[in-house]
Design an enzyme around this catalytic site. Structure first.
Site, PDB file in Angstrom:
ATOM      1  N   GLY A 137       0.855  -1.189   0.000  1.00 29.30           N
ATOM      2  CA  GLY A 137       0.000   0.000   0.000  1.00 29.30           C
ATOM      3  C   GLY A 137       0.885   1.231   0.000  1.00 29.30           C
ATOM      4  N   GLY A 139       3.540   1.261   2.206  1.00 32.58           N
ATOM      5  CA  GLY A 139       4.853   0.784   2.668  1.00 32.58           C
ATOM      6  C   GLY A 139       5.244   1.331   4.034  1.00 32.58           C
ATOM      7  N   GLU A 207      -0.410  10.468   6.225  1.00 33.87           N
ATOM      8  CA  GLU A 207      -0.011  11.093   4.955  1.00 33.87           C
ATOM      9  C   GLU A 207       0.481  10.083   3.924  1.00 33.87           C
ATOM     10  OE1 GLU A 207       2.436  14.972   5.888  1.00 33.87           O
ATOM     11  OE2 GLU A 207       2.758  13.474   7.435  1.00 33.87           O
ATOM     12  N   PHE A 208       1.036   8.947   4.402  1.00 36.50           N
ATOM     13  CA  PHE A 208       1.724   8.030   3.486  1.00 36.50           C
ATOM     14  C   PHE A 208       1.193   6.598   3.546  1.00 36.50           C
ATOM     15  CE2 PHE A 208       4.646  11.466   4.632  1.00 36.50           C
ATOM     16  CZ  PHE A 208       4.835  12.027   3.371  1.00 36.50           C
ATOM     17  N   GLY A 221      -6.687   4.617  14.208  1.00 37.32           N
ATOM     18  CA  GLY A 221      -6.343   6.028  14.048  1.00 37.32           C
ATOM     19  C   GLY A 221      -6.288   6.720  15.404  1.00 37.32           C
ATOM     20  N   GLU A 268      -2.826  -9.075   6.380  1.00 35.04           N
ATOM     21  CA  GLU A 268      -1.468  -8.706   5.989  1.00 35.04           C
ATOM     22  C   GLU A 268      -1.056  -9.232   4.613  1.00 35.04           C
ATOM     23  OE1 GLU A 268       1.292  -9.272   9.207  1.00 35.04           O
ATOM     24  OE2 GLU A 268       0.016  -8.192  10.616  1.00 35.04           O
ATOM     25  N   GLY A 269      -2.025  -9.287   3.714  1.00 34.06           N
ATOM     26  CA  GLY A 269      -1.714  -9.667   2.336  1.00 34.06           C
ATOM     27  C   GLY A 269      -1.361 -11.121   2.140  1.00 34.06           C
ATOM     28  N   TYR A 476       1.750   2.405  24.428  1.00 32.81           N
ATOM     29  CA  TYR A 476       2.611   2.671  23.277  1.00 32.81           C
ATOM     30  C   TYR A 476       3.953   3.172  23.799  1.00 32.81           C
ATOM     31  CZ  TYR A 476       3.873   4.520  18.646  1.00 32.81           C
ATOM     32  OH  TYR A 476       4.476   4.773  17.442  1.00 32.81           O
TER      33      TYR A 476
HETATM   34  C1  LIG Z   1       5.641   6.837  11.615  1.00 34.73           C
HETATM   35  C2  LIG Z   1       4.581   5.802  11.639  1.00 34.73           C
HETATM   36  C3  LIG Z   1       3.445   6.016  12.405  1.00 34.73           C
HETATM   37  C4  LIG Z   1       2.445   5.024  12.427  1.00 34.73           C
HETATM   38  N1  LIG Z   1       1.305   5.252  13.141  1.00 34.73           N
HETATM   39  C5  LIG Z   1       0.299   4.347  13.130  1.00 34.73           C
HETATM   40  C6  LIG Z   1      -0.925   4.596  13.809  1.00 34.73           C
HETATM   41  O1  LIG Z   1      -1.105   5.643  14.442  1.00 34.73           O
HETATM   42  N2  LIG Z   1      -1.888   3.644  13.737  1.00 34.73           N
HETATM   43  C7  LIG Z   1      -1.722   2.501  13.026  1.00 34.73           C
HETATM   44  O2  LIG Z   1      -2.647   1.688  12.970  1.00 34.73           O
HETATM   45  N3  LIG Z   1      -0.564   2.235  12.393  1.00 34.73           N
HETATM   46  C8  LIG Z   1       0.435   3.125  12.406  1.00 34.73           C
HETATM   47  N4  LIG Z   1       1.608   2.870  11.731  1.00 34.73           N
HETATM   48  C9  LIG Z   1       1.794   1.600  11.037  1.00 34.73           C
HETATM   49  C10 LIG Z   1       1.346   1.633   9.544  1.00 34.73           C
HETATM   50  O3  LIG Z   1       1.312   2.940   9.066  1.00 34.73           O
HETATM   51  C11 LIG Z   1      -0.011   1.002   9.431  1.00 34.73           C
HETATM   52  O4  LIG Z   1       0.107  -0.368   9.664  1.00 34.73           O
HETATM   53  C12 LIG Z   1      -0.707   1.227   8.090  1.00 34.73           C
HETATM   54  O5  LIG Z   1      -2.007   0.717   8.192  1.00 34.73           O
HETATM   55  C13 LIG Z   1      -0.017   0.561   6.930  1.00 34.73           C
HETATM   56  O6  LIG Z   1      -0.620   1.045   5.752  1.00 34.73           O
HETATM   57  P1  LIG Z   1       0.169   1.024   4.371  1.00 34.73           P
HETATM   58  O7  LIG Z   1      -0.760   1.460   3.318  1.00 34.73           O
HETATM   59  O8  LIG Z   1       1.417   1.785   4.487  1.00 34.73           O
HETATM   60  O9  LIG Z   1       0.438  -0.515   4.240  1.00 34.73           O
HETATM   61  P2  LIG Z   1       1.774  -1.273   3.842  1.00 34.73           P
HETATM   62  O10 LIG Z   1       2.839  -0.936   4.793  1.00 34.73           O
HETATM   63  O11 LIG Z   1       2.053  -1.089   2.413  1.00 34.73           O
HETATM   64  O12 LIG Z   1       1.297  -2.762   4.077  1.00 34.73           O
HETATM   65  C14 LIG Z   1       0.956  -3.211   5.342  1.00 34.73           C
HETATM   66  C15 LIG Z   1       0.544  -4.694   5.257  1.00 34.73           C
HETATM   67  O13 LIG Z   1      -0.664  -4.795   4.562  1.00 34.73           O
HETATM   68  C16 LIG Z   1      -0.494  -5.510   3.345  1.00 34.73           C
HETATM   69  N5  LIG Z   1      -1.284  -4.776   2.370  1.00 34.73           N
HETATM   70  C17 LIG Z   1      -1.164  -3.483   2.005  1.00 34.73           C
HETATM   71  N6  LIG Z   1      -2.138  -3.168   1.134  1.00 34.73           N
HETATM   72  C18 LIG Z   1      -2.879  -4.285   0.962  1.00 34.73           C
HETATM   73  C19 LIG Z   1      -4.016  -4.599   0.195  1.00 34.73           C
HETATM   74  N7  LIG Z   1      -4.628  -3.706  -0.579  1.00 34.73           N
HETATM   75  N8  LIG Z   1      -4.508  -5.868   0.252  1.00 34.73           N
HETATM   76  C20 LIG Z   1      -3.922  -6.802   1.043  1.00 34.73           C
HETATM   77  N9  LIG Z   1      -2.849  -6.552   1.779  1.00 34.73           N
HETATM   78  C21 LIG Z   1      -2.338  -5.310   1.740  1.00 34.73           C
HETATM   79  C22 LIG Z   1       0.972  -5.559   3.083  1.00 34.73           C
HETATM   80  O14 LIG Z   1       1.351  -6.718   2.379  1.00 34.73           O
HETATM   81  C23 LIG Z   1       1.521  -5.558   4.505  1.00 34.73           C
HETATM   82  O15 LIG Z   1       1.483  -6.839   5.041  1.00 34.73           O
HETATM   83  C24 LIG Z   1       2.617   3.830  11.691  1.00 34.73           C
HETATM   84  C25 LIG Z   1       3.773   3.647  10.934  1.00 34.73           C
HETATM   85  C26 LIG Z   1       4.743   4.621  10.897  1.00 34.73           C
HETATM   86  C27 LIG Z   1       5.966   4.400  10.062  1.00 34.73           C
END
Ligand SMILES: Cc1cc2nc3c(=O)[nH]c(=O)nc-3n(C[C@H](O)[C@H](O)[C@H](O)COP(=O)(O)OP(=O)(O)OC[C@H]3O[C@@H](n4cnc5c(N)ncnc54)[C@H](O)[C@@H]3O)c2cc1C
Length: 557
Positions: A137, A139, A207-208, A221, A268-269, A476
């Site tokens: 997604g 990353g 944002e990302f 969230g 988790e995909g 946390y």
């Molecule tokens: C600075 C920072 C702050 C964060 N804060 C939070 C927070 O406040 N709350 C929170 O919940 N998480 C948080 N996270 C963790 C992360 O952002 C979350 O887990 C987020 O949901 C991941 O989304 P992504 O699109 O980046 O997924 P990715 O990192 O791209 O993927 C996450 C997992 O989902 C799988 N995946 C992605 N897209 C799909 C799809 N369409 N179908 C099937 N599988 C898929 C991937 O294979 C992987 O296993 C944080 C991370 C960072 C780096």
């Protein structure tokens, strides 16, 4: 593609153009060195991508041609930046590897599908060719969820969903939206807010990160008390699997057996690729009030959160920092500023009222209709004061809200100075929370000391509660420590193991919202039990018999 990856850091956080003022603040670095028991900090810049040699792609010509036939040549990418960008997620562990130029987990190609049919065809081609597929997604996984390992497969591709970012339908009557899973947080909220609606899901990575990632890692969230976690707002999904399309949910409620949505949330995909999701919406709040409080200690702050849950006060967020986090942020905020008479008086007043080094700051957030927000805030205000809190006013709350996505930007400047910063999270019932907090904090402090680069060096271990439930809450932890530059991975592993063992031994879950990925795999069996793991394996077998999807994540071998 809806987002230009070349403008996002491949080995850090945020936009490449972002310059953090922190990097230049020498007083801050001197202070931090002292806090970590180090005489000085070191310059440890990241290796530029141009100086790293990427292993040649292992994708065979036949496999590449198959993918090009499905997606077109421009959506089968093999250039260095794309492969490096998709090599890992954004955890501390990932950043140590990426910054050192270790791109051994880079995928052999990055694929950008634009429809469920293209995802299905891509999975079929990958299955035929023996190619592993990592759904991707944004990353931002912090648990090794998108590491591009190919395991027993010939090669591995990252399946980047970011070109699937359309809002398909907004059903204002039902207050739901059906959206493609690759949409990033800001684009989703922009489309919804234009209609006066919101999903209200704001992880710090907002944002990302993408809708599909939020579902697949079962995220929460910052306003989860009001807007819910992924499992609360997910109505239904369309999932492309190697066995075909799976439709889950889609009803406001149903008693037709177990919920298939639960197989997708946190998957988790490894079971399939979420291509579309229908989500529950809220009206855009007309009022949003965030207030600061100070409690005399962590226990009284926790008691106030527990009481708010029991009295069902509809808060959006209660974020309580422990004494170390409170002290750290206060010291950090006052760096470089001259102490005025007013500051001295404020300190005198606080000490006189019994707010000493054990004091804990809280941000309490309320969103919704103006009248109900005022009412909720007043109810919480009475309750907080009953627990000995001092109201600090809206300035603190406002500052928190304005900077709520800024924290992660501080990680890269720290890593440039030989400082490690990592986070982990857990949750437990109220009756276990105190014991869990102390055990994990102590485990982290000891492990950091035992794995420090020099005698006398130590870490800063802090914690906050930011998600609460009628029966318990999350913890946390953020820990900052001097890096062992000649053994960084071993240092990270030792600290992670100590904390994770303490979590399991003290009744916590191995993750409250980050997920499992590769990093939490060793503790999965302890949490789910062997029968539980067998069930997950059976589902994997039913949906992905060749095991091509995200090998090495979620389910222990
Ligand atoms: C600075 C920072 C702050 C964060 N804060 C939070 C927070 O406040 N709350 C929170 O919940 N998480 C948080 N996270 C963790 C992360 O952002 C979350 O887990 C987020 O949901 C991941 O989304 P992504 O699109 O980046 O997924 P990715 O990192 O791209 O993927 C996450 C997992 O989902 C799988 N995946 C992605 N897209 C799909 C799809 N369409 N179908 C099937 N599988 C898929 C991937 O294979 C992987 O296993 C944080 C991370 C960072 C780096």
């Amino acid at each position: 593609m809806s987002i230009d990856h070349s403008k996002i850091r491949w080995n850090g956080w945020g936009w490449t153009a972002h310059k953090d003022q922190l990097a230049e603040d020498e007083a801050m670095w001197t202070w931090l060195a002292g806090e970590l028991g180090m005489p000085a900090l070191l310059a440890t810049p990241a290796r530029p991508l141009e100086s790293v040699t990427l292993a040649p792609s292992r994708l065979t010509v036949e496999d590449r041609v198959r993918f090009i036939e499905i997606l077109g040549a421009e959506r089968v990418r093999g250039d260095q930046y794309e492969r490096a960008f998709h090599a890992r997620g954004r955890s501390y562990h990932d950043l140590i590897c990426l910054r050192s130029g270790d791109l051994s987990t880079a995928p052999d190609a990055v694929l950008y599908p634009r429809s469920t049919d293209e995802v299905l065809a891509t999975l079929a081609a990958a299955g035929e060719g023996g190619v592993a597929v990592v759904p991707y997604g944004g990353g931002t996984s912090v648990v090794g969820g998108v590491t591009g390992g190919h395991g027993r497969f010939k090669s591995v591709v990252a399946l980047d969903l970011s070109a699937m970012d359309r809002v398909i339908d907004i059903d204002a009557q039902s207050m739901t939206a059906t959206v493609e899973a690759g949409i990033y947080g800001p684009a989703l909220e922009k489309a919804l807010q234009a209609k006066g609606l919101t999903l209200g899901h704001h992880p710090q990575s907002f944002e990302f990160s993408t809708l599909g990632g939020w579902i697949a890692h079962r995220g929460a969230g910052q306003g989860s008390n009001r807007y819910g976690r992924a499992e609360d707002w997910l109505v239904g999904t369309k999932v492309a699997t190697p066995r075909g399309v799976l439709h889950t949910g889609g009803f406001p409620a149903s008693s037709a057996g177990p919920r298939l949505n639960d197989l997708v949330l946190g998957s988790e995909g490894v079971f399939g690729v979420v291509t579309e999701a229908t989500v529950r919406l809220h009206p855009l709040p007309t009022a949003s009030d965030y207030y600061g409080y100070l409690f005399k200690d962590f226990a009284s702050g926790i008691a106030a959160i527990r009481a708010a849950a029991r009295e069902e006060i509809p808060v959006t967020m209660l974020r309580l920092s422990d004494p170390m986090e409170t002290k750290f942020y206060r010291a950090f905020g006052s760096l470089g500023k001259k102490r005025t008479l007013r500051d001295r008086f404020a300190q005198f007043y606080l000490t006189n009222r019994g707010f000493d080094e054990k004091a804990c700051a809280m941000i309490a957030g309320f969103e919704g209709e103006t009248t109900t927000v005022v009412d909720e805030r007043l109810r919480f205000d009475v309750l907080a004061k009953k627990h000995g809190a001092l109201a600090l006013g809206e300035g603190q709350g406002k500052r928190w809200k304005e900077g709520r996505f800024h924290g992660p930007y501080m990680r890269d400047p720290m890593m440039d100075r030989g400082v490690g910063v990592d986070t982990l999270e857990t949750a437990a019932s109220w009756s276990k929370l105190d014991g869990l907090y102390i055990a994990v904090r102590d485990a982290l402090e000891s492990a950091i000391r035992e794995n420090a680069p020099r005698a006398g060096a130590h870490g800063v271990v802090s914690c906050h509660i930011s998600h609460s439930y009628p029966d318990g809450a999350s913890l946390y932890f953020t820990y900052i420590f001097p890096r062992m530059l000649d053994g960084e991975i071993a240092q990270w592993r030792a600290i992670k193991k100590a904390a994770s063992d303490a979590i399991i031994a003290n009744g916590g879950t191995i993750s409250h919202h980050h997920g499992v990925g590769e990093d939490h795999l060793p503790w999965m069996a302890a949490e789910k039990g062997s029968l539980g793991i067998d069930i997950l394996r059976a589902v994997k077998m039913a949906l992905d018999p060749k095991g091509i999807l995200n090998p090495g994540k979620l389910i222990p071998d």
